[in-house]
Design an enzyme around this catalytic site. Sequence first.
Site, short mmCIF file in Angstrom:
data_model
loop_
_atom_site.label_atom_id
_atom_site.label_comp_id
_atom_site.label_asym_id
_atom_site.label_seq_id
_atom_site.Cartn_x
_atom_site.Cartn_y
_atom_site.Cartn_z
N CYS A 34 0.70 -1.53 -0.12
CA CYS A 34 0.05 0.10 0.17
C CYS A 34 0.46 1.12 0.70
O CYS A 34 0.46 2.66 0.16
CB CYS A 34 -0.81 0.19 1.39
SG CYS A 34 -2.17 -1.01 1.19
N HIS A 170 -2.72 6.96 6.55
CA HIS A 170 -2.86 6.06 5.93
C HIS A 170 -4.29 4.95 5.68
O HIS A 170 -5.43 4.65 5.37
CB HIS A 170 -1.90 4.60 6.08
CG HIS A 170 -2.64 3.24 5.64
ND1 HIS A 170 -2.46 2.81 4.74
CD2 HIS A 170 -2.82 2.48 6.45
CE1 HIS A 170 -2.57 1.74 4.08
NE2 HIS A 170 -2.70 1.45 5.39
N HIS A 210 -10.41 2.17 0.35
CA HIS A 210 -8.78 1.83 -0.16
C HIS A 210 -8.11 0.49 -1.45
O HIS A 210 -8.94 -0.20 -2.16
CB HIS A 210 -8.60 0.51 0.91
CG HIS A 210 -7.49 0.40 0.64
ND1 HIS A 210 -6.22 1.42 0.35
CD2 HIS A 210 -6.67 -0.69 2.27
CE1 HIS A 210 -4.40 1.02 0.14
NE2 HIS A 210 -5.17 0.02 1.81
#
Length: 292
Positions: A34, A170, A210
């Site tokens: 990520c 995040h 996401h």
Amino acid sequence: MYAIVGAAARSMASGRISHAWDLRGPCATVDAACSSGTLAVHLARQSLRTGECDTALAGGVSLVLGTDHTVGYSAAGMLSAAGRCRFADENADGFIRSDGAGVLVLKRLDQARADGDTIHAVILGSAQASKGRTAKAIIAPSAEGYLQVITRACANAGIAPEQVGYVEAHGNAAPTGDTIELQAIGTAIGTRRAQGQPCLVGSVKTNIGHPEAAGGLAGLIKTALVLRHRSVPASLHCSQPTSSVDWTGLGIAPVRDQLAWPHPGTAIAGVSTYGLSGIFVHILLGEPPLDS
């Protein structure tokens, strides 16, 4: 070979772009889970600073084309049963997967000005770091990792942490992960800020889900627009901020409604990402020059 060059080898993705556009500078496919997109930006910035190139394209892309990872994340209890990324919320229960792609065009500031480009934001500093063995599992984040990379990024930018007024987290709505990240942001930045001027925190994942490898790029693009327009959009689905964080004591605050940039002086923001492989990246952005 057609299958390998076309899709099977990730390394070919960047090579195909350079071939199609006849680009002759540094070329690499970055895989840091990520943190992939923001790590690509960090590395591109280094190439610009060392003169390896004059213009850099840094991007991230993630397409959910199969079920293997989804089944694995679901079995691990990482996906939201509610179908919402509820970052910083008392009832956060994980993330939802989404597709995403983003590309940034990066130049040294003097070159962008000379070329008459529209400048959306200025990268003041950046850093990457691995958490090593500071967490119980390789996929788990750690407060030490976040603190290390935020401190490095501020030192690289030559700014004091208390100058950061907003952090795009995040923030994938994993309850434990959110708590660790928020506590680290508060310790590194929030507690140093003036009383009554908390560091704002938000996450674009509450708006779009996401997009994994592209998630950091989405957050970075959002943050550049925040600084350019001096306006912070709401992070959705935070009806009750989590009680696992001492918001006031840490000097941080969730952005539950759209608001104008509330802090005096130059607007500076951070973009925080964490990858399952244990890699943190933090990028500091400043508002664009007045003449841009």
